[in-house]
Motif scaffolding. Structure first.
Motif, PDB file in Angstrom:
ATOM      1  N   VAL A   1       0.804  -1.132  -0.072  1.00 20.67           N
ATOM      2  CA  VAL A   1       0.214   0.130   0.061  1.00 20.67           C
ATOM      3  C   VAL A   1       0.895   1.178  -0.299  1.00 20.67           C
ATOM      4  CG1 VAL A   1      -1.856   1.535   1.198  1.00 20.67           C
ATOM      5  CG2 VAL A   1      -1.962  -1.142   1.099  1.00 20.67           C
ATOM      6  N   ILE A   2       1.891   1.306   0.860  1.00 19.62           N
ATOM      7  CA  ILE A   2       2.733   2.413   0.966  1.00 19.62           C
ATOM      8  C   ILE A   2       3.299   2.918  -0.482  1.00 19.62           C
ATOM      9  CG2 ILE A   2       5.050   3.245   1.836  1.00 19.62           C
ATOM     10  CD1 ILE A   2       4.130   1.806   4.417  1.00 19.62           C
ATOM     11  N   LEU A   3       3.956   1.859  -1.213  1.00 22.22           N
ATOM     12  CA  LEU A   3       4.528   1.887  -2.303  1.00 22.22           C
ATOM     13  C   LEU A   3       3.528   2.402  -3.315  1.00 22.22           C
ATOM     14  CD1 LEU A   3       7.010  -1.161  -2.618  1.00 22.22           C
ATOM     15  CD2 LEU A   3       7.501   1.166  -2.039  1.00 22.22           C
TER      16      LEU A   3
ATOM     17  N   THR B   1      -6.009  -0.130   5.623  1.00 24.51           N
ATOM     18  CA  THR B   1      -5.364  -1.218   5.829  1.00 24.51           C
ATOM     19  C   THR B   1      -4.036  -0.469   6.608  1.00 24.51           C
ATOM     20  OG1 THR B   1      -5.825  -2.082   3.834  1.00 24.51           O
ATOM     21  CG2 THR B   1      -3.763  -2.734   4.867  1.00 24.51           C
ATOM     22  N   LEU B   2      -3.593   0.505   6.422  1.00 25.56           N
ATOM     23  CA  LEU B   2      -2.350   1.023   7.150  1.00 25.56           C
ATOM     24  C   LEU B   2      -2.817   1.299   8.524  1.00 25.56           C
ATOM     25  CD1 LEU B   2      -0.882   3.405   4.685  1.00 25.56           C
ATOM     26  CD2 LEU B   2      -0.106   1.088   5.035  1.00 25.56           C
ATOM     27  N   ALA B   3      -4.023   1.816   8.825  1.00 21.92           N
ATOM     28  CA  ALA B   3      -4.437   2.155  10.041  1.00 21.92           C
ATOM     29  C   ALA B   3      -4.570   0.663  10.788  1.00 21.92           C
ATOM     30  CB  ALA B   3      -5.704   2.737  10.135  1.00 21.92           C
ATOM     31  N   ILE B   4      -5.059  -0.194  10.324  1.00 28.91           N
ATOM     32  CA  ILE B   4      -5.317  -1.578  10.940  1.00 28.91           C
ATOM     33  C   ILE B   4      -3.991  -2.188  11.327  1.00 28.91           C
ATOM     34  CG2 ILE B   4      -5.965  -4.077  10.641  1.00 28.91           C
ATOM     35  CD1 ILE B   4      -8.570  -2.862   9.105  1.00 28.91           C
ATOM     36  N   VAL B   5      -3.104  -2.150  10.328  1.00 27.21           N
ATOM     37  CA  VAL B   5      -1.611  -2.667  10.763  1.00 27.21           C
ATOM     38  C   VAL B   5      -0.832  -1.939  11.834  1.00 27.21           C
ATOM     39  CG1 VAL B   5       0.820  -3.343   9.617  1.00 27.21           C
ATOM     40  CG2 VAL B   5      -1.479  -3.812   8.344  1.00 27.21           C
TER      41      VAL B   5
ATOM     42  N   VAL C   1       8.288  -3.768  13.852  1.00 23.60           N
ATOM     43  CA  VAL C   1       8.663  -3.502  12.538  1.00 23.60           C
ATOM     44  C   VAL C   1       7.618  -3.298  11.690  1.00 23.60           C
ATOM     45  CG1 VAL C   1       9.887  -4.488  10.760  1.00 23.60           C
ATOM     46  CG2 VAL C   1      10.982  -4.754  12.852  1.00 23.60           C
ATOM     47  N   ALA C   2       6.429  -3.903  11.725  1.00 23.86           N
ATOM     48  CA  ALA C   2       5.226  -3.607  10.810  1.00 23.86           C
ATOM     49  C   ALA C   2       4.433  -2.519  11.257  1.00 23.86           C
ATOM     50  CB  ALA C   2       4.467  -5.138  11.113  1.00 23.86           C
ATOM     51  N   ALA C   3       4.350  -2.316  12.656  1.00 21.95           N
ATOM     52  CA  ALA C   3       3.714  -1.214  12.943  1.00 21.95           C
ATOM     53  C   ALA C   3       4.057   0.038  12.659  1.00 21.95           C
ATOM     54  CB  ALA C   3       3.466  -1.239  14.324  1.00 21.95           C
ATOM     55  N   ILE C   4       5.431   0.462  12.784  1.00 23.55           N
ATOM     56  CA  ILE C   4       5.950   1.758  12.812  1.00 23.55           C
ATOM     57  C   ILE C   4       5.782   2.488  11.566  1.00 23.55           C
ATOM     58  CG2 ILE C   4       8.124   3.030  12.939  1.00 23.55           C
ATOM     59  CD1 ILE C   4       8.733   1.446  15.494  1.00 23.55           C
ATOM     60  N   PRO C   5       6.382   1.615  10.223  1.00 21.34           N
ATOM     61  CA  PRO C   5       6.282   2.219   8.894  1.00 21.34           C
ATOM     62  C   PRO C   5       4.933   2.458   8.528  1.00 21.34           C
ATOM     63  CG  PRO C   5       7.604   0.338   8.941  1.00 21.34           C
ATOM     64  CD  PRO C   5       6.934   0.384  10.218  1.00 21.34           C
ATOM     65  N   ALA C   6       3.731   1.492   8.905  1.00 20.33           N
ATOM     66  CA  ALA C   6       2.390   1.662   8.605  1.00 20.33           C
ATOM     67  C   ALA C   6       1.866   3.029   9.408  1.00 20.33           C
ATOM     68  CB  ALA C   6       1.763   0.572   9.139  1.00 20.33           C
ATOM     69  N   TYR C   7       2.372   3.209  10.524  1.00 28.08           N
ATOM     70  CA  TYR C   7       1.781   4.282  11.170  1.00 28.08           C
ATOM     71  C   TYR C   7       2.182   5.679  10.812  1.00 28.08           C
ATOM     72  CZ  TYR C   7       0.921   7.864  15.069  1.00 28.08           C
ATOM     73  OH  TYR C   7       0.935   8.765  15.899  1.00 28.08           O
ATOM     74  N   ILE C   8       3.478   5.656  10.489  1.00 29.44           N
ATOM     75  CA  ILE C   8       3.970   6.859   9.497  1.00 29.44           C
ATOM     76  C   ILE C   8       3.551   7.222   8.467  1.00 29.44           C
ATOM     77  CG2 ILE C   8       6.144   7.848   8.758  1.00 29.44           C
ATOM     78  CD1 ILE C   8       7.797   6.399  10.968  1.00 29.44           C
ATOM     79  N   ALA C   9       3.514   6.174   7.555  1.00 27.50           N
ATOM     80  CA  ALA C   9       2.887   6.353   6.206  1.00 27.50           C
ATOM     81  C   ALA C   9       1.329   6.422   6.339  1.00 27.50           C
ATOM     82  CB  ALA C   9       2.734   4.818   5.559  1.00 27.50           C
TER      83      ALA C   9
ATOM     84  N   ASN D   1      -0.142   8.557   8.521  1.00 27.57           N
ATOM     85  CA  ASN D   1      -0.292   9.976   8.694  1.00 27.57           C
ATOM     86  C   ASN D   1       0.056  10.700   7.438  1.00 27.57           C
ATOM     87  OD1 ASN D   1      -0.914  10.264  12.034  1.00 27.57           O
ATOM     88  ND2 ASN D   1       0.377   8.766  12.014  1.00 27.57           N
ATOM     89  N   ALA D   2       1.372  10.328   6.941  1.00 24.62           N
ATOM     90  CA  ALA D   2       1.706  11.103   5.784  1.00 24.62           C
ATOM     91  C   ALA D   2       0.597  10.994   4.718  1.00 24.62           C
ATOM     92  CB  ALA D   2       3.070  10.348   5.240  1.00 24.62           C
ATOM     93  N   PHE D   3       0.119   9.811   4.325  1.00 25.69           N
ATOM     94  CA  PHE D   3      -0.803   9.949   3.487  1.00 25.69           C
ATOM     95  C   PHE D   3      -2.063  10.546   3.602  1.00 25.69           C
ATOM     96  CE2 PHE D   3       1.795   5.890   1.988  1.00 25.69           C
ATOM     97  CZ  PHE D   3       2.646   6.827   0.953  1.00 25.69           C
ATOM     98  N   SER D   4      -2.554  10.508   4.814  1.00 28.51           N
ATOM     99  CA  SER D   4      -3.619  11.038   5.235  1.00 28.51           C
ATOM    100  C   SER D   4      -3.630  12.649   4.859  1.00 28.51           C
ATOM    101  CB  SER D   4      -4.030  10.883   6.707  1.00 28.51           C
ATOM    102  OG  SER D   4      -4.428   9.566   6.838  1.00 28.51           O
ATOM    103  N   THR D   5      -2.520  13.185   5.290  1.00 26.86           N
ATOM    104  CA  THR D   5      -2.170  14.435   5.095  1.00 26.86           C
ATOM    105  C   THR D   5      -2.229  14.931   3.597  1.00 26.86           C
ATOM    106  OG1 THR D   5      -0.689  14.853   7.300  1.00 26.86           O
ATOM    107  CG2 THR D   5      -0.383  16.830   5.531  1.00 26.86           C
ATOM    108  N   LYS D   6      -1.383  14.314   2.781  1.00 27.54           N
ATOM    109  CA  LYS D   6      -1.494  14.225   1.327  1.00 27.54           C
ATOM    110  C   LYS D   6      -2.853  14.218   0.827  1.00 27.54           C
ATOM    111  CE  LYS D   6       3.287  12.430   0.567  1.00 27.54           C
ATOM    112  NZ  LYS D   6       3.707  13.640  -0.099  1.00 27.54           N
ATOM    113  N   ALA D   7      -3.620  13.323   1.435  1.00 20.11           N
ATOM    114  CA  ALA D   7      -4.924  13.058   0.776  1.00 20.11           C
ATOM    115  C   ALA D   7      -5.791  14.344   0.826  1.00 20.11           C
ATOM    116  CB  ALA D   7      -5.684  11.881   1.326  1.00 20.11           C
TER     117      ALA D   7
END
Length: 233
Positions: A41-43, A137-141, A191-199, A201-207
């Motif tokens: 999803v991030i990519l 998906t990112l929020a759940i992860v 390791v699974a949660a940290i990138p998903a959390y950062i992404a 917030n970042a993509f919510s801002t972009k959206a």
């Protein structure tokens, strides 16, 4: 585990996974799949937002160039994928329908503007929903992974204490590998949660920024149509 068999290799990721309890293994596999899912999803979002903003910049430059809006809308094709040309085509369609009618009263002109605003709002709502796909998906992860990893850790520690009790040996050489296996599940969860959390917030801002960009373009279109109507009076 035999204390004499403990070595630095006993603490590498593969060894910890292979030696872990089957429940902990399932937790680790699930977290690894969740991490892979979130990175997909991030990519996708990285490339999608880059493409959307690049196309938006190009289209806005074309609109600001002073060329005819009809010409720009025609160049976009019949079914453009980007929201901005769809908004322009929708507004011009309503304008053409109104222009085909004889004399416009003030009430009819106001009704036309309302129709155009509804068309633009519909496009903005659909586009906002589309660009937000995958953020759930990112929020759940991001929120579930640490707790799933913690469950694996608790289960692993319980299993480790059971093995220690059976061996009746509480030396650090016996305890450390078993505890490491359990903590490894929490590490994978983070390791699974940290990138998903950062992404997320970042993509919510972009959206949000992209939706605001669409709304600004819609306001400009509505103003341009009102200007045309005033010129006809």
């Amino acid at each position: 585990m035999d204390p004499a068999a403990v070595s630095p290799e006993s603490f590498n990721a593969v060894t910890l996974f292979m030696r872990a309890d089957w429940v902990v293994k399932l937790v680790m596999i699930g977290l690894a799949l969740a991490s892979l899912w979130s990175w997909t999803v991030i990519l996708d979002k990285l490339f999608r937002f880059a493409a959307l903003n690049r196309q938006a910049d190009k289209f806005e430059d074309a609109v600001a160039s002073g060329r005819s809006l009809e010409e720009i809308a025609q160049e976009a094709g019949e079914r453009p994928r980007h929201a901005l040309p769809r908004m322009l085509q929708g507004a011009l369609k309503e304008w053409r329908d109104a222009r085909g009618k004889s004399g416009q009263s003030d009430g009819q002109a106001a009704f036309l503007i309302q129709r155009i605003d509804r068309v633009l709002d519909t496009i903005i709502a659909r586009e906002s929903q589309r660009i937000e796909e995958g953020l759930g998906t990112l929020a759940i992860v991001a929120t579930a992974s640490p707790f799933v990893g913690l469950f694996g850790t608790v289960w692993g520690i319980m299993h480790a204490f059971q093995a220690i009790a059976i061996q009746k040996n509480t030396s650090l050489a016996v305890v450390a590998p078993s505890i490491a296996e359990a903590l490894f599940a929490t590490a994978i969860g983070l390791v699974a949660a940290i990138p998903a959390y950062i992404a997320f917030n970042a993509f919510s801002t972009k959206a949000g920024k992209f939706a605001a960009r669409l709304e600004g373009f819609a306001d400009d279109l509505s103003t341009a149509i009102q200007r045309r109507l005033s010129e006809r009076v």
